[in-house]
Structure formats: structure tokens, C-alpha cells
Design an enzyme around this catalytic site. Structure first.
Site, PDB file in Angstrom:
ATOM      1  N   LYS A 128      60.445  46.851  22.264  1.00  0.00           N
ATOM      2  CA  LYS A 128      60.858  47.300  20.920  1.00  0.00           C
ATOM      3  C   LYS A 128      59.903  48.375  20.396  1.00  0.00           C
ATOM      4  CE  LYS A 128      64.350  44.445  20.100  1.00  0.00           C
ATOM      5  NZ  LYS A 128      65.463  44.105  19.310  1.00  0.00           N
ATOM      6  N   LYS A 210      69.723  44.974  29.688  1.00  0.00           N
ATOM      7  CA  LYS A 210      70.407  43.886  28.975  1.00  0.00           C
ATOM      8  C   LYS A 210      71.429  44.453  27.985  1.00  0.00           C
ATOM      9  CE  LYS A 210      68.589  41.849  25.326  1.00  0.00           C
ATOM     10  NZ  LYS A 210      68.350  40.908  24.221  1.00  0.00           N
ATOM     11  N   LYS A 213      73.006  44.158  21.054  1.00  0.00           N
ATOM     12  CA  LYS A 213      73.843  44.512  19.901  1.00  0.00           C
ATOM     13  C   LYS A 213      73.294  45.695  19.129  1.00  0.00           C
ATOM     14  CE  LYS A 213      72.629  40.405  17.560  1.00  0.00           C
ATOM     15  NZ  LYS A 213      71.148  40.417  17.563  1.00  0.00           N
TER      16      LYS A 213
HETATM   17  P1  ATP Z   1      68.881  43.167  19.381  1.00  0.00           P
HETATM   18  O1  ATP Z   1      69.664  44.195  20.137  1.00  0.00           O
HETATM   19  O2  ATP Z   1      68.901  43.364  17.901  1.00  0.00           O
HETATM   20  O3  ATP Z   1      67.489  42.968  19.923  1.00  0.00           O
HETATM   21  P2  ATP Z   1      70.180  41.129  20.913  1.00  0.00           P
HETATM   22  O4  ATP Z   1      71.596  41.500  21.141  1.00  0.00           O
HETATM   23  O5  ATP Z   1      69.232  41.319  22.029  1.00  0.00           O
HETATM   24  O6  ATP Z   1      69.643  41.809  19.594  1.00  0.00           O
HETATM   25  P3  ATP Z   1      69.234  38.628  19.761  1.00  0.00           P
HETATM   26  O7  ATP Z   1      69.615  38.371  18.353  1.00  0.00           O
HETATM   27  O8  ATP Z   1      67.848  39.112  20.014  1.00  0.00           O
HETATM   28  O9  ATP Z   1      70.255  39.628  20.445  1.00  0.00           O
HETATM   29  O10 ATP Z   1      69.527  37.331  20.634  1.00  0.00           O
HETATM   30  C1  ATP Z   1      70.249  36.212  20.231  1.00  0.00           C
HETATM   31  C2  ATP Z   1      70.464  35.290  21.416  1.00  0.00           C
HETATM   32  O11 ATP Z   1      71.326  35.916  22.353  1.00  0.00           O
HETATM   33  C3  ATP Z   1      69.185  34.960  22.178  1.00  0.00           C
HETATM   34  O12 ATP Z   1      69.273  33.629  22.621  1.00  0.00           O
HETATM   35  C4  ATP Z   1      69.210  35.889  23.349  1.00  0.00           C
HETATM   36  O13 ATP Z   1      68.492  35.403  24.458  1.00  0.00           O
HETATM   37  C5  ATP Z   1      70.700  35.943  23.641  1.00  0.00           C
HETATM   38  N1  ATP Z   1      71.072  37.201  24.273  1.00  0.00           N
HETATM   39  C6  ATP Z   1      70.969  38.432  23.716  1.00  0.00           C
HETATM   40  N2  ATP Z   1      71.442  39.366  24.538  1.00  0.00           N
HETATM   41  C7  ATP Z   1      71.827  38.714  25.665  1.00  0.00           C
HETATM   42  C8  ATP Z   1      72.393  39.141  26.895  1.00  0.00           C
HETATM   43  N3  ATP Z   1      72.638  40.406  27.118  1.00  0.00           N
HETATM   44  N4  ATP Z   1      72.684  38.206  27.835  1.00  0.00           N
HETATM   45  C9  ATP Z   1      72.439  36.895  27.594  1.00  0.00           C
HETATM   46  N5  ATP Z   1      71.899  36.425  26.454  1.00  0.00           N
HETATM   47  C10 ATP Z   1      71.596  37.319  25.498  1.00  0.00           C
END
Ligand code: ATP
Ligand code: LTN
Length: 345
Positions: A128, A210, A213
Site C-alpha cells: 500500500k 490479487k 476492489k
Molecule cells: P482493497 O483493494 O481496498 O485493499 P480488498 O479488495 O483487497 O480491498 P479487503 O477489504 O482488504 O479487500 O478484504 C476483505 C476480505 O476479502 C479479506 O478477508 C481478504 O483476505 C479477502 N480478499 C480480498 N481480496 C481477495 C481476493 N482477491 N481473493 C481472496 N480473498 C480476498
């Protein structure tokens, strides 16, 4: 000391002690297929056997700059989406992190038991910081301490997350063990709950990364609430290699990712998927993944469309969730205050 509000304390206290689960998603964007498969889908299954708390972690979201009106709207939408995905507010406690002050209060205390070196090793912080080099704030650095507070405040036994969060849960365990070694058994030591298939769903435009969002390119992710056509189209255009056999193999990140998505919706193993598409090309496979994924999300999308219009209901869930969480959080926090030696009147 704060007083307990309207919560039916007797009801909470009389519930048989089941093992507890805590998890959360940041309202930092539109909830994606990665969040659903990696986390929320498992939350739904765990509800029947555990006492679950599912939180919209808005305090975490502001570690990256947010537009206030969007953050407010997304917080509401995220909570509605939890319910649309199958979280039952009658069974689980669903709430918004900033509605329960103890998260921030415990975070201060736990920060005094967390090493600078430990936080410097967190890969999410490094990622980040690279992505937001203009805003490397101290909240981004201490993000894992707040996450530890979320989990330890409720004495959670299990934390269902995607693999990217494993390091944060290991840190939570280390901090809890350190605190307990000084003050006695204050915190339950939590375990991560990570399913092998779906623990990391990758970006559709760069399958070595990964799915996220907060990715600025909407083609890289499937939003749970987008249209069926968008889902089918994005999967059709997903980046894959130049081969054409549907086979799970090292280096075939794009196909491996689509196979994982297909497996999560159909329950089929990779062997079964390879057999099903034997002699067929990527075009057929992508069409099948797109349709299956859209079918799997249809019910959630319809339910979400209905719920999102019912502001009074969503807000009532938020309020009663916050009251239950508040009561539980105060129990742990007052114990921690006593243990560290804060004066009580
Ligand atoms: P950001 O992009 O704002 O960092 P994010 O999409 O990575 O957000 P988080 O809110 O950080 O999502 O994660 C919420 C949950 O979803 C956590 O348990 C995280 O491990 C899971 N998660 C997020 N992205 C993935 C992914 N691509 N595959 C599997 N699990 C995920
Ligand atoms: N850091 C998590 C979101 C999160 C969380 C939690 C997950 C905040 N607090 C407590 C599980 C338990 C993420 O996915 N980025």
C-alpha cells in the site's frame, strides 16, 4: 464508564457459549468476487456452528484517502450486501466498526505492545505504501494493530479471511500471546480460517496480482452487484496465456484463476474441470465460467436490489448489531483497562 444501552444483556448472557468468529471487509470500493469467494461465502457457511460477528471496517478504510460521501454510501451498501450474500442478522452480529468505540480504544493499548520492526515487516503495508506513495500515513502503518483489536476485543477463536490476511493474523496472535504473558489469560488466541480453493482470486487483467476492489480498472474485478452481462464480458476478456488447453499448471495464472472461480461455484475439482473441457478451447471455457459465475451471483444481486431500497431495515440491523458488539467489546476493554493499571472510579 459507559453504560450499556438498550441491548438485551440477559439474552446475550444466556446464549450457550459457542466458538466465536470475527471478520470484516473494508468499504473501500465495490465488494468483489475476491472478497466474496475468499471471505464472505465462508462467513455464511460458518454461521450455523459459530457465534459470528461480521463488521464493515470503515476505520481501516480511511488509511487510504476516501471521498466522505462515497465512504458513507459504501458502508451502507456493504452491510446490505453482507445480508444479501446470506449473513442472517438474526444469527450473526452485523455492524459498522466506527459505531463501536472500543476498537479504536483497544488499538491504542495494543499499539504499545507491538514492535515497530514487526509492523515494518507487514507486506500489505509495503504494497500500500508503494501504491499510495503520496500518503504513507501512520494509520496505514498501524493498520494491523487495529485489526488485532477487532479480533481480540471479541475473543474470537477463528478469523475467516483470504490468504493475504494471514500475516496480520499471525501478528495478532503474537501480540495477544505477549499481552497474556504479562497480564495472564486476557485474550483468546485466534486461528486463521483460510480455504485452499479461493483463498486468492486474481485480477482478470493481470492474473499475477490479487483481485482488489480498489483497483482503478473495473475490468480487473467482478463486482458482486454488477450486471450479468458485465460479468460474462469481463470473464470472456480475462487475460490468459497463448496455449489453449484447459489445464491447471504453473505459469498459467489466468487459466488457473478462472479454474479456481469455476471450482468455487460448481464444487468441481481441477481434474474434473480439465476432463469437462478436454478438446475444447479457452473460448468455450471462458463462456462457461462467465455464465456459471453470473448464475451463482444472480440470487445475491436480486436480494441486494430489494434490500438496498429498505433503508429503515438496514439501519435497524446496524443499530442492533452495534449494541450487541458494544456490550461484548466493553467486557474485554474493561478487563484490559484493569490489567494494565488504569485508575477506575
Ligand atoms: P482493497 O483493494 O481496498 O485493499 P480488498 O479488495 O483487497 O480491498 P479487503 O477489504 O482488504 O479487500 O478484504 C476483505 C476480505 O476479502 C479479506 O478477508 C481478504 O483476505 C479477502 N480478499 C480480498 N481480496 C481477495 C481476493 N482477491 N481473493 C481472496 N480473498 C480476498
Ligand atoms: N484487514 C482486513 C480487513 C479486516 C479484518 C479485520 C479481517 C479488518 N479487521 C478483522 C478479519 C478480521 C483486510 O482484508 N484488508
Amino acid at each position: 464508564m459507559d453504560k450499556i444501552k438498550n441491548t438485551n444483556v440477559d439474552e446475550i448472557n444466556s446464549q450457550p457459549q459457542r466458538k466465536r468468529i470475527f471478520s470484516g471487509v473494508q468499504p473501500s470500493g465495490i465488494i468483489t468476487l475476491g472478497n466474496y469467494i475468499g471471505a464472505i461465502k465462508n462467513w455464511v457457511e460458518l454461521q450455523k456452528d459459530y457465534d459470528c460477528l461480521y463488521c464493515v471496517v470503515d476505520l481501516h478504510a480511511i488509511t487510504v484517502r476516501q471521498v466522505p460521501s462515497e465512504l458513507r454510501r459504501r458502508t451502507f451498501e456493504a452491510l446490505a450486501l453482507y445480508i444479501a450474500c446470506g449473513i442472517d442478522p438474526e444469527k450473526s452480529t452485523v455492524f459498522v466498526q466506527s459505531h463501536v468505540p472500543a476498537h479504536a480504544e483497544l488499538a491504542w493499548i495494543l499499539g504499545c505492545y507491538t514492535g515497530f520492526g514487526e509492523l515494518s515487516r507487514m507486506t500489505q503495508f509495503k504494497d500500500k505504501s508503494r501504491k499510495h506513495s503520496d500518503n504513507i500515513n501512520s494509520g496505514l502503518f498501524t493498520y494491523p494493530v487495529l485489526m488485532a483489536s477487532d479480533i481480540l476485543l471479541y475473543q474470537a477463536n477463528l478469523v475467516p479471511v483470504g490468504i493475504d490476511q494471514k500475516q496480520h493474523i499471525e501478528l495478532t496472535r503474537d501480540v495477544a500471546l505477549r499481552f497474556n504473558s504479562v497480564y495472564g489469560d486476557v485474550f483468546t488466541i485466534p486461528e486463521p480460517y483460510i480455504k485452499e480453493t479461493g483463498m486468492k482470486i486474481n485480477s482478470l487483467t493481470d492474473p499475477t496480482k490479487k483481485m482488489s476492489k480498489s483497483d482503478p480498472n473495473p475490468s480487473s474485478y467482478i463486482a458482486i452487484i454488477e450486471s450479468r452481462d458485465d460479468t460474462v464480458r469481463k470473464i470472456k476478456r480475462a487475460v490468459t496465456d497463448s496455449d489453449s488447453t484447459v489445464k491447471y499448471a504453473p505459469g498459467k495464472d489466468g487459466i488457473n484463476n478462472l479454474m479456481s472461480i469455476y471450482s468455487c461455484f460448481t464444487g468441481k475439482t481441477f481434474d474434473e474441470i480439465e476432463k469437462e473441457f478436454d478438446g475444447k478451447g479457452y473460448g468455450d471455457f471462458k463462456a462457461a465460467v462467465g455464465e456459471t459465475c453470473a448464475d451463482g451471483l444472480d440470487g445475491i444481486r436480486n436480494e441486494y436490489a430489494r434490500l438496498i431500497k429498505d433503508k429503515a431495515y438496514i439501519e435497524s440491523v446496524m443499530k442492533s448489531g452495534a449494541e450487541k458488539a458494544y456490550y461484548l467489546s466493553r467486557k474485554t476493554l474493561s478487563k484490559v483497562y484493569r490489567k494494565v493499571g488504569f485508575y477506575n472510579v
